[in-house]
Design an enzyme around this catalytic site. Structure first.
Site, PDB file in Angstrom:
ATOM      1  CE1 TYR A 143       0.236  -8.526   7.824  1.00 20.06           C
ATOM      2  CE2 TYR A 143      -0.787  -9.526   9.755  1.00 20.06           C
ATOM      3  CZ  TYR A 143       0.332  -9.251   8.997  1.00 20.06           C
ATOM      4  OH  TYR A 143       1.572  -9.688   9.408  1.00 20.06           O
ATOM      5  CB  SER A 144      -5.367  -2.984   5.208  1.00 21.29           C
ATOM      6  OG  SER A 144      -4.665  -2.023   5.918  1.00 21.29           O
ATOM      7  CB  CYS A 320      -3.385   3.005   3.045  1.00 23.29           C
ATOM      8  SG  CYS A 320      -3.274   1.554   4.112  1.00 23.29           S
ATOM      9  CD  GLU A 360      -5.738   2.025   9.169  1.00 21.01           C
ATOM     10  OE1 GLU A 360      -6.663   2.286   9.957  1.00 21.01           O
ATOM     11  OE2 GLU A 360      -5.756   1.040   8.403  1.00 21.01           O
ATOM     12  CE1 TYR A 362       3.563  -1.630  11.809  1.00 21.00           C
ATOM     13  CE2 TYR A 362       2.813   0.112  13.264  1.00 21.00           C
ATOM     14  CZ  TYR A 362       3.428  -1.108  13.076  1.00 21.00           C
ATOM     15  OH  TYR A 362       3.905  -1.803  14.161  1.00 21.00           O
TER      16      TYR A 362
HETATM   17  C1  LIG Z   1      -3.410  -0.837  10.718  1.00 18.05           C
HETATM   18  C2  LIG Z   1      -2.305  -1.686  10.095  1.00 18.05           C
HETATM   19  C3  LIG Z   1      -2.557  -2.318   8.905  1.00 18.05           C
HETATM   20  C4  LIG Z   1      -1.557  -3.076   8.305  1.00 18.05           C
HETATM   21  N1  LIG Z   1      -1.817  -3.671   7.124  1.00 18.05           N
HETATM   22  C5  LIG Z   1      -0.880  -4.408   6.521  1.00 18.05           C
HETATM   23  C6  LIG Z   1      -1.144  -5.019   5.261  1.00 18.05           C
HETATM   24  O1  LIG Z   1      -2.235  -4.877   4.690  1.00 18.05           O
HETATM   25  N2  LIG Z   1      -0.171  -5.763   4.703  1.00 18.05           N
HETATM   26  C7  LIG Z   1       1.048  -5.922   5.301  1.00 18.05           C
HETATM   27  O2  LIG Z   1       1.899  -6.618   4.741  1.00 18.05           O
HETATM   28  N3  LIG Z   1       1.328  -5.341   6.492  1.00 18.05           N
HETATM   29  C8  LIG Z   1       0.389  -4.605   7.121  1.00 18.05           C
HETATM   30  N4  LIG Z   1       0.646  -4.050   8.338  1.00 18.05           N
HETATM   31  C9  LIG Z   1       1.906  -4.400   9.029  1.00 18.05           C
HETATM   32  C10 LIG Z   1       1.728  -5.725   9.841  1.00 18.05           C
HETATM   33  O3  LIG Z   1       0.856  -5.482  10.939  1.00 18.05           O
HETATM   34  C11 LIG Z   1       3.013  -6.279  10.429  1.00 18.05           C
HETATM   35  O4  LIG Z   1       3.632  -5.279  11.190  1.00 18.05           O
HETATM   36  C12 LIG Z   1       3.988  -6.799   9.407  1.00 18.05           C
HETATM   37  O5  LIG Z   1       3.434  -7.862   8.645  1.00 18.05           O
HETATM   38  C13 LIG Z   1       5.240  -7.337  10.088  1.00 18.05           C
HETATM   39  O6  LIG Z   1       4.856  -8.279  11.040  1.00 18.05           O
HETATM   40  P1  LIG Z   1       5.725  -9.609  11.305  1.00 18.05           P
HETATM   41  O7  LIG Z   1       5.078 -10.358  12.409  1.00 18.05           O
HETATM   42  O8  LIG Z   1       6.011 -10.337  10.057  1.00 18.05           O
HETATM   43  O9  LIG Z   1       7.094  -8.998  11.789  1.00 18.05           O
HETATM   44  P2  LIG Z   1       7.637  -8.999  13.313  1.00 18.05           P
HETATM   45  O10 LIG Z   1       8.092 -10.348  13.711  1.00 18.05           O
HETATM   46  O11 LIG Z   1       6.626  -8.314  14.154  1.00 18.05           O
HETATM   47  O12 LIG Z   1       8.890  -8.086  13.107  1.00 18.05           O
HETATM   48  C14 LIG Z   1       8.742  -6.729  12.888  1.00 18.05           C
HETATM   49  C15 LIG Z   1       9.828  -6.030  13.641  1.00 18.05           C
HETATM   50  O13 LIG Z   1      11.066  -6.337  13.014  1.00 18.05           O
HETATM   51  C16 LIG Z   1      11.909  -5.225  13.082  1.00 18.05           C
HETATM   52  N5  LIG Z   1      12.312  -4.852  11.718  1.00 18.05           N
HETATM   53  C17 LIG Z   1      11.519  -4.816  10.634  1.00 18.05           C
HETATM   54  N6  LIG Z   1      12.223  -4.462   9.549  1.00 18.05           N
HETATM   55  C18 LIG Z   1      13.488  -4.276   9.982  1.00 18.05           C
HETATM   56  C19 LIG Z   1      14.691  -3.896   9.334  1.00 18.05           C
HETATM   57  N7  LIG Z   1      14.722  -3.641   8.017  1.00 18.05           N
HETATM   58  N8  LIG Z   1      15.805  -3.797  10.085  1.00 18.05           N
HETATM   59  C20 LIG Z   1      15.776  -4.047  11.412  1.00 18.05           C
HETATM   60  N9  LIG Z   1      14.664  -4.413  12.076  1.00 18.05           N
HETATM   61  C21 LIG Z   1      13.542  -4.522  11.368  1.00 18.05           C
HETATM   62  C22 LIG Z   1      11.144  -4.101  13.749  1.00 18.05           C
HETATM   63  O14 LIG Z   1      11.491  -4.098  15.105  1.00 18.05           O
HETATM   64  C23 LIG Z   1       9.716  -4.513  13.580  1.00 18.05           C
HETATM   65  O15 LIG Z   1       8.895  -4.040  14.597  1.00 18.05           O
HETATM   66  C24 LIG Z   1      -0.301  -3.229   8.935  1.00 18.05           C
HETATM   67  C25 LIG Z   1      -0.069  -2.586  10.143  1.00 18.05           C
HETATM   68  C26 LIG Z   1      -1.041  -1.825  10.720  1.00 18.05           C
HETATM   69  C27 LIG Z   1      -0.771  -1.138  12.030  1.00 18.05           C
HETATM   70  N1  LIG Z   2      -3.268   0.325   7.284  1.00 15.86           N
HETATM   71  C1  LIG Z   2      -1.972   0.461   7.385  1.00 15.86           C
HETATM   72  O1  LIG Z   2      -1.443   1.164   8.213  1.00 15.86           O
HETATM   73  C2  LIG Z   2      -1.142  -0.320   6.442  1.00 15.86           C
HETATM   74  C3  LIG Z   2      -1.725  -1.137   5.497  1.00 15.86           C
HETATM   75  C4  LIG Z   2      -0.932  -1.816   4.612  1.00 15.86           C
HETATM   76  C5  LIG Z   2       0.437  -1.682   4.705  1.00 15.86           C
HETATM   77  N2  LIG Z   2       0.972  -0.910   5.656  1.00 15.86           N
HETATM   78  C6  LIG Z   2       2.420  -0.719   5.753  1.00 15.86           C
HETATM   79  O2  LIG Z   2       2.802  -0.116   4.551  1.00 15.86           O
HETATM   80  C7  LIG Z   2       4.135  -0.459   4.251  1.00 15.86           C
HETATM   81  C8  LIG Z   2       4.194  -0.889   2.785  1.00 15.86           C
HETATM   82  O3  LIG Z   2       5.397  -1.450   2.555  1.00 15.86           O
HETATM   83  P1  LIG Z   2       5.696  -2.450   1.381  1.00 15.86           P
HETATM   84  O4  LIG Z   2       6.937  -3.181   1.794  1.00 15.86           O
HETATM   85  O5  LIG Z   2       4.486  -3.185   1.008  1.00 15.86           O
HETATM   86  O6  LIG Z   2       6.035  -1.416   0.235  1.00 15.86           O
HETATM   87  P2  LIG Z   2       7.053  -1.526  -0.956  1.00 15.86           P
HETATM   88  O7  LIG Z   2       6.661  -2.631  -1.851  1.00 15.86           O
HETATM   89  O8  LIG Z   2       8.442  -1.488  -0.434  1.00 15.86           O
HETATM   90  O9  LIG Z   2       6.726  -0.155  -1.685  1.00 15.86           O
HETATM   91  C9  LIG Z   2       6.872   1.052  -1.023  1.00 15.86           C
HETATM   92  C10 LIG Z   2       7.141   2.124  -2.066  1.00 15.86           C
HETATM   93  O10 LIG Z   2       7.193   3.378  -1.409  1.00 15.86           O
HETATM   94  C11 LIG Z   2       8.457   3.997  -1.689  1.00 15.86           C
HETATM   95  N3  LIG Z   2       8.863   4.866  -0.608  1.00 15.86           N
HETATM   96  C12 LIG Z   2       9.874   4.686   0.297  1.00 15.86           C
HETATM   97  N4  LIG Z   2       9.954   5.753   1.108  1.00 15.86           N
HETATM   98  C13 LIG Z   2       9.001   6.627   0.703  1.00 15.86           C
HETATM   99  C14 LIG Z   2       8.631   7.922   1.135  1.00 15.86           C
HETATM  100  N5  LIG Z   2       9.234   8.537   2.137  1.00 15.86           N
HETATM  101  N6  LIG Z   2       7.620   8.536   0.500  1.00 15.86           N
HETATM  102  C15 LIG Z   2       6.967   7.936  -0.517  1.00 15.86           C
HETATM  103  N7  LIG Z   2       7.293   6.716  -0.999  1.00 15.86           N
HETATM  104  C16 LIG Z   2       8.302   6.064  -0.376  1.00 15.86           C
HETATM  105  C17 LIG Z   2       9.390   2.856  -1.944  1.00 15.86           C
HETATM  106  O11 LIG Z   2      10.508   3.304  -2.705  1.00 15.86           O
HETATM  107  P3  LIG Z   2      12.011   2.743  -2.520  1.00 15.86           P
HETATM  108  O12 LIG Z   2      11.905   1.429  -1.810  1.00 15.86           O
HETATM  109  O13 LIG Z   2      12.531   2.627  -3.904  1.00 15.86           O
HETATM  110  O14 LIG Z   2      12.722   3.794  -1.728  1.00 15.86           O
HETATM  111  C18 LIG Z   2       8.492   1.937  -2.750  1.00 15.86           C
HETATM  112  O15 LIG Z   2       8.394   2.379  -4.074  1.00 15.86           O
HETATM  113  C19 LIG Z   2       4.540  -1.534   5.242  1.00 15.86           C
HETATM  114  O16 LIG Z   2       5.325  -0.898   6.228  1.00 15.86           O
HETATM  115  C20 LIG Z   2       3.211  -1.995   5.829  1.00 15.86           C
HETATM  116  O17 LIG Z   2       3.354  -2.424   7.161  1.00 15.86           O
HETATM  117  C21 LIG Z   2       0.214  -0.201   6.511  1.00 15.86           C
END
Ligand SMILES: Cc1cc2nc3c(=O)[nH]c(=O)nc-3n(C[C@H](O)[C@H](O)[C@H](O)COP(=O)(O)OP(=O)(O)OC[C@H]3O[C@@H](n4cnc5c(N)ncnc54)[C@H](O)[C@@H]3O)c2cc1C
Ligand SMILES: NC(=O)c1ccc[n+]([C@@H]2O[C@H](COP(=O)([O-])OP(=O)(O)OC[C@H]3O[C@@H](n4cnc5c(N)ncnc54)[C@H](OP(=O)(O)O)[C@@H]3O)[C@@H](O)[C@H]2O)c1
Length: 362
Positions: A143-144, A320, A360, A362
């Protein structure tokens, strides 16, 4: 001398916001001398502080030698590993999306007692309680970090996250709850949480306090930028006074899912010349062609301006959130660069090398 938070807003904290002082490593300052700006920079070299001066003329901007953010002393990685995690406590956990938002996002603060020393832009790992279907402890999820290094209470003893609760329906029509996100969103104050890390250097902030920093976030991808912006605008540091331009683009589905909106608006009020704020609310807004307002759609409205900024060597882009956003943003850049006869993929490679393009997703 002392470091103090000047504003802490819209944050459900009961703790006072007074901060300890921190030591200066690099303290750049700008002195204007007969229209020729002279940049003085104290650089720490092998423990000694050396003053470096560069005179910049308007004809040929001198290239300032950049120190890689990744080589910065004191950036800690992997202090806590999965087998020996740090156990913190949840101090507060609050839902920050409206009841009618599609999905829930929570802001949570954990105690660290200063034992998890992180920088803005890093992430931590969390190991959810319980075991997986094979009876093994759950794997960590990353998690960021959503707080500045000083933390939301300003005492460098906490770390905050912004977590979206993952819930989806699988092929069999069953409701599935993500393991770690649900564990975190359900945490009650006082509960223990196993933390690993900190990790990551890609999203560390640039050192230049006069930089232009363009932040592109979708959903919870806002986390590192809240951390940056608190450091820039809500805190006072001996060794850092941001005087450049911070421009945040945040894409969310509905206005009820706009994250930390009040905080950002407060910053805008406080430093209107240093902070720009643009939202893209995909399910409520469209552009003039009637297309869905994604973050790249909003950016396209400032295309020329963004492209001009990208030509400066102290402009830094950070992205991000959702993986899909990267291609959308690339697409608008390809056409902008092409207008100047520039190949975007090559240009982006150079920007990445110079740490000006930081992703970054994901
Ligand atoms: C560098 C980094 C930073 C991140 N920062 C954040 C952050 O700041 N905040 C945040 O909320 N998350 C962040 N994430 C994402 C976070 O790490 C988790 O992946 C996320 O919270 C989901 O984990 P979980 O254990 O709840 O889900 P899990 O139990 O791990 O389930 C996830 C799995 O469910 C399946 N899945 C998910 N959605 C669907 C769908 N719609 N249909 C079918 N299958 C599906 C996929 O196989 C997926 O891999 C970050 C990820 C990375 C890599
Ligand atoms: N460091 C990291 O790597 C990091 C840190 C934090 C979060 N994450 C990841 O970031 C994601 C954030 O998801 P969330 O559920 O918090 O977001 P969210 O609330 O669903 O918001 C995402 C927004 O982006 C839009 N969107 C969908 N597809 C897009 C595209 N191709 N280009 C631009 N915008 C698009 C969505 O629009 P519509 O839904 O209306 O289509 C929505 O407005 C998660 O997958 C999380 O794991 C990664």
């Amino acid at each position: 001398m002392a470091t103090a938070v000047t504003a802490a807003v819209s944050f459900p904290s009961s703790k006072p916001a007074s901060l300890p002082s921190i030591t200066s490593i690099i303290s750049p300052e700008r002195i204007t001398l007969k229209k020729v700006p002279v940049y003085c920079r104290d650089v720490s070299v092998g423990g000694r502080v050396v003053s470096v001066r560069a005179q910049v003329t308007t004809e040929a901007p001198a290239k300032v030698v950049k120190i890689s953010k990744k080589d910065d002393e004191g950036v800690v990685v992997n202090k806590f590993k999965p087998k020996t995690p740090y156990t913190g406590r949840c101090l507060l956990n609050t839902k920050i999306t409206g009841d009618d938002a599609p999905g829930e996002t929570w802001h949570m603060v954990f105690s660290t007692e200063g034992e998890v020393p992180y920088r803005e832009g890093q992430s931590i790992g969390v190991i959810a309680d319980g075991v997986d279907k094979n009876g093994k402890p759950h794997k960590l999820r990353l998690y960021s970090i959503a707080s500045s290094a000083l933390g939301d209470f300003g005492d460098s003893k906490t770390v905050s996250l912004c977590v979206k609760r993952l819930v989806y329906t699988n092929d069999k029509g069953e409701l599935v709850k993500g393991v770690c996100s649900n564990f975190l969103c359900d945490l009650k104050p006082g509960a223990e949480v196993k933390i690993t890390g900190p990790v990551g250097k890609e999203m560390l902030m640039p050192k230049d306090p006069n930089a232009t920093i363009i932040m592109l976030a979708t959903g919870t991808g806002i986390a590192p930028f809240r951390s940056f912006l608190w450091k820039m605008f809500f805190e006072k540091h001996e060794n850092y006074k941001f005087n450049g331009l911070a421009w945040l683009f945040l894409g969310v589905p509905t206005s009820s899912s706009l994250l930390y909106k009040e905080e950002f608006e407060k910053m805008k009020e406080k430093v209107p010349d240093n902070f720009r704020l643009d939202f893209a609310v995909s399910r409520e807004q469209t552009n003039e062609k009637g297309e869905k307002m994604y973050i790249q759609t909003r950016m396209a409205q400032y295309a020329e301006e963004l492209w001009e900024l990208l030509k400066k060597d102290n402009t830094y882009i950070y992205m991000c959130g959702l993986k899909g956003m990267e291609k959308g943003i690339d697409d608008i850049m390809v056409s902008l660069a092409a207008k100047d006869g520039i190949d975007w993929s090559e240009y982006k490679r150079e920007l990445k090398k110079a740490e000006q393009w930081n992703v970054e997703v994901y």
